[in-house]
Design a protein around this motif. Structure first.
Motif, PDB file in Angstrom:
ATOM      1  N   ASP A 127     -10.556 -25.410  59.724  1.00  0.00           N
ATOM      2  CA  ASP A 127     -11.916 -25.935  59.616  1.00  0.00           C
ATOM      3  C   ASP A 127     -12.691 -25.680  60.903  1.00  0.00           C
ATOM      4  O   ASP A 127     -12.143 -25.711  62.001  1.00  0.00           O
ATOM      5  CB  ASP A 127     -11.903 -27.450  59.363  1.00  0.00           C
ATOM      6  N   ARG A 174     -17.826 -31.522  60.268  1.00  0.00           N
ATOM      7  CA  ARG A 174     -17.119 -30.382  59.678  1.00  0.00           C
ATOM      8  C   ARG A 174     -18.177 -29.435  59.144  1.00  0.00           C
ATOM      9  O   ARG A 174     -18.915 -29.771  58.225  1.00  0.00           O
ATOM     10  CB  ARG A 174     -16.168 -30.843  58.579  1.00  0.00           C
ATOM     11  N   GLU A 176     -19.862 -26.029  57.399  1.00  0.00           N
ATOM     12  CA  GLU A 176     -19.597 -25.298  56.159  1.00  0.00           C
ATOM     13  C   GLU A 176     -18.694 -24.108  56.444  1.00  0.00           C
ATOM     14  O   GLU A 176     -18.826 -23.439  57.471  1.00  0.00           O
ATOM     15  CB  GLU A 176     -20.908 -24.808  55.546  1.00  0.00           C
ATOM     16  N   SER A 177     -17.787 -23.837  55.537  1.00  0.00           N
ATOM     17  CA  SER A 177     -16.830 -22.742  55.733  1.00  0.00           C
ATOM     18  C   SER A 177     -17.482 -21.374  55.607  1.00  0.00           C
ATOM     19  O   SER A 177     -16.899 -20.374  55.963  1.00  0.00           O
ATOM     20  CB  SER A 177     -15.673 -22.866  54.745  1.00  0.00           C
ATOM     21  N   THR A 178     -18.742 -21.307  55.095  1.00  0.00           N
ATOM     22  CA  THR A 178     -19.407 -20.013  54.957  1.00  0.00           C
ATOM     23  C   THR A 178     -19.960 -19.516  56.275  1.00  0.00           C
ATOM     24  O   THR A 178     -20.310 -18.358  56.398  1.00  0.00           O
ATOM     25  CB  THR A 178     -20.557 -20.122  53.942  1.00  0.00           C
ATOM     26  N   LYS A 179     -20.060 -20.391  57.295  1.00  0.00           N
ATOM     27  CA  LYS A 179     -20.549 -19.971  58.605  1.00  0.00           C
ATOM     28  C   LYS A 179     -19.500 -19.126  59.304  1.00  0.00           C
ATOM     29  O   LYS A 179     -18.306 -19.260  59.051  1.00  0.00           O
ATOM     30  CB  LYS A 179     -20.881 -21.176  59.470  1.00  0.00           C
TER      31      LYS A 179
END
Length: 183
Positions: A127, A174, A176-179
């Motif tokens: 993460d 946390r 976003e995982s798209t960054k």
């Protein structure tokens, strides 16, 4: 000769004799060792399918300790001489646990917070998070969540080691995982 073999068999199965106590001790250690090895093997099989194995490793280690603790407890109840000793030890352990608990408050706080982070999983390995550090607001990637500490890697490739009591009580964003991950 038959009398001697019968006497040895009788002593072997009698937990009140030294030979019997040793026999049952070896049996219980053997059974506990086999169960612990089976737990390790099962955990390794599952581990290959997971991306974050922190909780599985903790659960596996805890299960192995409990197997040996259960074997010791059963052994202590099986041997009459150990029953009286166990009662005295239980009283002593109660006093020692209070003293150790007071002496190790921060360590125990990290441990309990680590259990909380592993069980509730607000953050996971991989993460991207943002939190306040002595350097200021820092963006980092979670590399490890253990029982005592969480290890992060920031954009400068520095490790940030955060005690779990701080990690659990701080505001952590946390992302976003798209960054994109920090460079």
């Amino acid at each position: 000769m038959d009398y001697l073999l019968d006497a040895i068999r009788k002593d072997l199965l009698d937990p009140t004799t030294l030979i019997g106590a040793l026999f049952y001790g070896l049996i219980l250690i053997g059974v506990a060792s086999i169960l612990a090895a089976a737990i390790r093997k099962f955990a390794r099989q599952i581990e290959s399918r997971l991306s974050d194995v922190t909780g599985l490793r903790f659960g596996s280690a805890l299960a192995q300790v409990l197997v040996f603790l259960l074997a010791f407890t059963f052994y202590a109840h099986l041997i009459p001489e150990l029953r009286a000793l166990a009662t005295g030890l239980l009283a002593g352990v109660g006093i020692v646990s209070v003293v150790l608990g007071l002496a190790a408050q921060s360590t125990l706080g990290n441990l309990i917070s680590g259990l909380s982070l592993i069980l509730y999983r607000p953050i996971r390995v991989g993460d991207h998070v943002q939190l306040a550090t002595p350097k200021g607001l820092t963006t980092a990637v979670v590399e490890l969540v253990s029982l005592g500490y969480t290890v992060l890697r920031d954009a400068e490739n520095d490790n940030i080691i955060v005690p779990n009591s701080v990690m659990a009580s701080s505001v952590v964003i946390r992302l976003e995982s798209t960054k994109q991950p920090p460079a």
